[in-house]
Write a protein that holds these residues in place. Structure first.
Motif, PDB file in Angstrom:
ATOM      1  N   MET A   1      16.929   7.681  -6.632  1.00  0.00           N
ATOM      2  CA  MET A   1      16.953   7.850  -5.066  1.00  0.00           C
ATOM      3  C   MET A   1      16.976   6.622  -4.403  1.00  0.00           C
ATOM      4  N   SER A   2      17.779   6.758  -3.116  1.00  0.00           N
ATOM      5  CA  SER A   2      18.183   5.517  -2.351  1.00  0.00           C
ATOM      6  C   SER A   2      17.223   5.073  -1.345  1.00  0.00           C
ATOM      7  N   ILE A   3      16.205   6.084  -0.945  1.00  0.00           N
ATOM      8  CA  ILE A   3      15.574   5.816   0.354  1.00  0.00           C
ATOM      9  C   ILE A   3      14.077   5.222  -0.166  1.00  0.00           C
ATOM     10  N   LEU A   4      13.738   4.059   0.212  1.00  0.00           N
ATOM     11  CA  LEU A   4      12.267   3.416   0.067  1.00  0.00           C
ATOM     12  C   LEU A   4      11.189   3.901   0.963  1.00  0.00           C
ATOM     13  N   ASN A   5      10.196   4.362   0.741  1.00  0.00           N
ATOM     14  CA  ASN A   5       8.989   4.733   1.565  1.00  0.00           C
ATOM     15  C   ASN A   5       8.039   3.734   1.475  1.00  0.00           C
ATOM     16  N   ILE A   6       7.459   3.256   2.261  1.00  0.00           N
ATOM     17  CA  ILE A   6       6.381   2.145   2.367  1.00  0.00           C
ATOM     18  C   ILE A   6       5.312   2.603   3.383  1.00  0.00           C
ATOM     19  N   SER A   7       4.133   2.519   2.805  1.00  0.00           N
ATOM     20  CA  SER A   7       2.740   2.614   3.588  1.00  0.00           C
ATOM     21  C   SER A   7       2.205   1.388   3.461  1.00  0.00           C
ATOM     22  N   ALA A   8       1.394   0.833   4.629  1.00  0.00           N
ATOM     23  CA  ALA A   8       0.671  -0.333   4.728  1.00  0.00           C
ATOM     24  C   ALA A   8      -0.280  -0.320   5.596  1.00  0.00           C
ATOM     25  N   TYR A   9      -1.159  -1.381   5.512  1.00  0.00           N
ATOM     26  CA  TYR A   9      -2.326  -1.216   6.776  1.00  0.00           C
ATOM     27  C   TYR A   9      -2.892  -2.735   6.741  1.00  0.00           C
ATOM     28  N   ARG A  10      -3.380  -3.252   7.706  1.00  0.00           N
ATOM     29  CA  ARG A  10      -4.261  -4.548   7.833  1.00  0.00           C
ATOM     30  C   ARG A  10      -5.168  -4.442   9.052  1.00  0.00           C
ATOM     31  N   PHE A  11      -6.538  -4.714   8.568  1.00  0.00           N
ATOM     32  CA  PHE A  11      -7.252  -4.788   9.680  1.00  0.00           C
ATOM     33  C   PHE A  11      -7.369  -6.195  10.121  1.00  0.00           C
ATOM     34  N   VAL A  12      -6.868  -6.422  11.382  1.00  0.00           N
ATOM     35  CA  VAL A  12      -6.797  -7.624  12.165  1.00  0.00           C
ATOM     36  C   VAL A  12      -6.860  -7.513  13.511  1.00  0.00           C
ATOM     37  N   SER A  13      -7.675  -8.361  14.011  1.00  0.00           N
ATOM     38  CA  SER A  13      -7.638  -8.358  15.696  1.00  0.00           C
ATOM     39  C   SER A  13      -6.349  -8.391  16.263  1.00  0.00           C
ATOM     40  N   LEU A  14      -5.938  -7.642  17.129  1.00  0.00           N
ATOM     41  CA  LEU A  14      -4.923  -7.830  18.010  1.00  0.00           C
ATOM     42  C   LEU A  14      -5.233  -7.554  19.281  1.00  0.00           C
ATOM     43  N   ASP A  15      -4.571  -8.272  20.263  1.00  0.00           N
ATOM     44  CA  ASP A  15      -4.837  -8.267  21.739  1.00  0.00           C
ATOM     45  C   ASP A  15      -3.557  -8.427  22.581  1.00  0.00           C
TER      46      ASP A  15
ATOM     47  N   ASP B   1       4.432 -13.220  11.561  1.00  0.00           N
ATOM     48  CA  ASP B   1       3.498 -13.247  12.170  1.00  0.00           C
ATOM     49  C   ASP B   1       2.231 -13.192  11.474  1.00  0.00           C
ATOM     50  N   SER B   2       1.476 -14.620  11.585  1.00  0.00           N
ATOM     51  CA  SER B   2       0.511 -14.875  10.685  1.00  0.00           C
ATOM     52  C   SER B   2      -0.644 -14.067  10.555  1.00  0.00           C
ATOM     53  N   ARG B   3      -0.762 -13.137  11.578  1.00  0.00           N
ATOM     54  CA  ARG B   3      -1.799 -12.033  11.343  1.00  0.00           C
ATOM     55  C   ARG B   3      -1.364 -10.950  10.385  1.00  0.00           C
ATOM     56  N   PHE B   4      -0.228 -10.849   9.970  1.00  0.00           N
ATOM     57  CA  PHE B   4       0.179  -9.718   8.997  1.00  0.00           C
ATOM     58  C   PHE B   4       0.965 -10.327   7.944  1.00  0.00           C
ATOM     59  N   ALA B   5       0.625 -11.612   7.557  1.00  0.00           N
ATOM     60  CA  ALA B   5       1.018 -12.532   6.306  1.00  0.00           C
ATOM     61  C   ALA B   5       0.399 -11.812   5.115  1.00  0.00           C
ATOM     62  N   GLY B   6      -0.534 -11.205   5.000  1.00  0.00           N
ATOM     63  CA  GLY B   6      -1.239 -10.937   4.117  1.00  0.00           C
ATOM     64  C   GLY B   6      -0.920  -9.115   3.743  1.00  0.00           C
ATOM     65  N   LEU B   7      -0.130  -8.545   4.438  1.00  0.00           N
ATOM     66  CA  LEU B   7       0.199  -7.278   4.335  1.00  0.00           C
ATOM     67  C   LEU B   7       0.661  -6.915   3.093  1.00  0.00           C
ATOM     68  N   GLN B   8       0.315  -5.860   2.346  1.00  0.00           N
ATOM     69  CA  GLN B   8       0.789  -5.442   1.255  1.00  0.00           C
ATOM     70  C   GLN B   8       1.170  -3.915   1.304  1.00  0.00           C
ATOM     71  N   ALA B   9       2.287  -3.788   0.913  1.00  0.00           N
ATOM     72  CA  ALA B   9       2.925  -2.301   0.784  1.00  0.00           C
ATOM     73  C   ALA B   9       2.743  -1.629  -0.307  1.00  0.00           C
ATOM     74  N   LYS B  10       2.517   0.006  -0.123  1.00  0.00           N
ATOM     75  CA  LYS B  10       2.775   0.723  -1.450  1.00  0.00           C
ATOM     76  C   LYS B  10       4.014   1.349  -1.464  1.00  0.00           C
ATOM     77  N   GLU B  11       4.649   1.452  -2.453  1.00  0.00           N
ATOM     78  CA  GLU B  11       6.063   1.922  -2.368  1.00  0.00           C
ATOM     79  C   GLU B  11       6.289   3.318  -3.123  1.00  0.00           C
ATOM     80  N   SER B  12       7.219   3.997  -2.678  1.00  0.00           N
ATOM     81  CA  SER B  12       7.704   5.191  -3.356  1.00  0.00           C
ATOM     82  C   SER B  12       9.115   5.675  -2.822  1.00  0.00           C
ATOM     83  N   PHE B  13       9.805   6.427  -3.655  1.00  0.00           N
ATOM     84  CA  PHE B  13      11.080   6.773  -3.235  1.00  0.00           C
ATOM     85  C   PHE B  13      11.457   8.261  -3.044  1.00  0.00           C
TER      86      PHE B  13
END
Length: 261
Positions: free
Chosen positions: A1-15, A65-77
């Protein structure tokens, strides 16, 4: 399978949401990615699909962007891209609970990883001998596709109904270890912060949600598939598109405005 799907989130203050929206949209278009990104003052929530090199380039760029430096993604194909277009939406919350005292960007909820939860379920209790109660924080149409069969399922029509359901049933959890779970971690993290806010003890989220549990624990103790918020409908325990999900078409119609891993 050639398409990578990711989901990710990060709670961080954005203005800087409008400007950030334009930067994210431009970068995704430049890389020919499709999917949905949600932005709110409390953080970011994203689902993207494309070739591995394009996804990796986007994630590397985002983490600059330091606000998203720790973002971790879940992968599937998948064989095909399960999104029709690329959207970046501004919202009041990246996962709607309507409880303004809950501020996830202020600190993470306690969590257990997939291996720990599997061990607890294998042995029938946590490492201190306490009974483990699983709490499904997803909507009813998602639990119909698959769930931990012993979990508490409030048959929610939306995540905003969880506080009232817990308030009417709080005695169930006294003296027990509670592990909330959801698709990718965002709802179960916010749920745990709410439970702590109302005085519940021994509460944890499943780190990375069901998708990470499938990846690291092989879906042990799980029954069925896992509903996902794209055109695949659901993935199985191997994180491949489900071939047996008879309820996914109906569920997909119900979920069209939810977009909440």
């Amino acid at each position: 399978m050639s398409i990578l799907n990711i989901s990710a989130y990060r709670f961080v203050s954005l203005d800087d949401l409008p400007a950030l929206r334009e930067r994210l949209l431009a970068r995704c278009h430049a890389l020919a990615l499709k999917g949905t990104i949600l932005l709110a003052p409390e953080g970011i929530n994203l689902f993207l699909a494309g070739p591995r090199n394009a996804i990796d380039a986007f994630v590397a760029w985002l983490r600059e962007d330091s606000r998203f430096a720790g973002l971790q993604a879940k992968e599937s194909f998948s064989e095909d891209v399960p999104f029709k277009r690329m959207r970046v939406r501004l919202k009041q919350e990246i996962i709607t609970l309507r409880r303004p005292t809950i501020r996830p960007e202020g600190g993470r909820a306690p969590a257990v990883d997939a291996a720990t939860l599997k061990r607890w379920l294998d042995q029938g209790h946590d490492d201190d001998g306490r009974e483990v109660v699983l709490l499904d924080t997803r909507n009813a149409y998602e639990t119909d596709v698959g769930m931990f069969p012993q979990a508490v399922d409030y048959r929610l029509s939306s995540f905003t109904g969880l506080p009232d359901a817990l308030a009417a049933d709080q005695a169930r959890y006294a003296g027990k270890t509670v592990v909330s779970y959801c698709t990718g971690g965002i709802r179960c993290e916010k749920a745990v912060l709410y439970m702590q806010d109302v005085g519940m003890d021994g509460v944890y989220q499943l780190e990375g949600g069901i998708l990470k549990y499938f990846e690291e624990a092989g879906g042990a103790h799980w029954q069925g598939d896992c509903f996902v918020f794209d055109e695949r409908g659901a993935v199985d325990k191997t994180l491949e598109p489900s071939r047996s999900c008879g309820t996914c078409a109906r569920a997909e119609r119900q979920s069209s405005d939810d977009t909440a891993p």
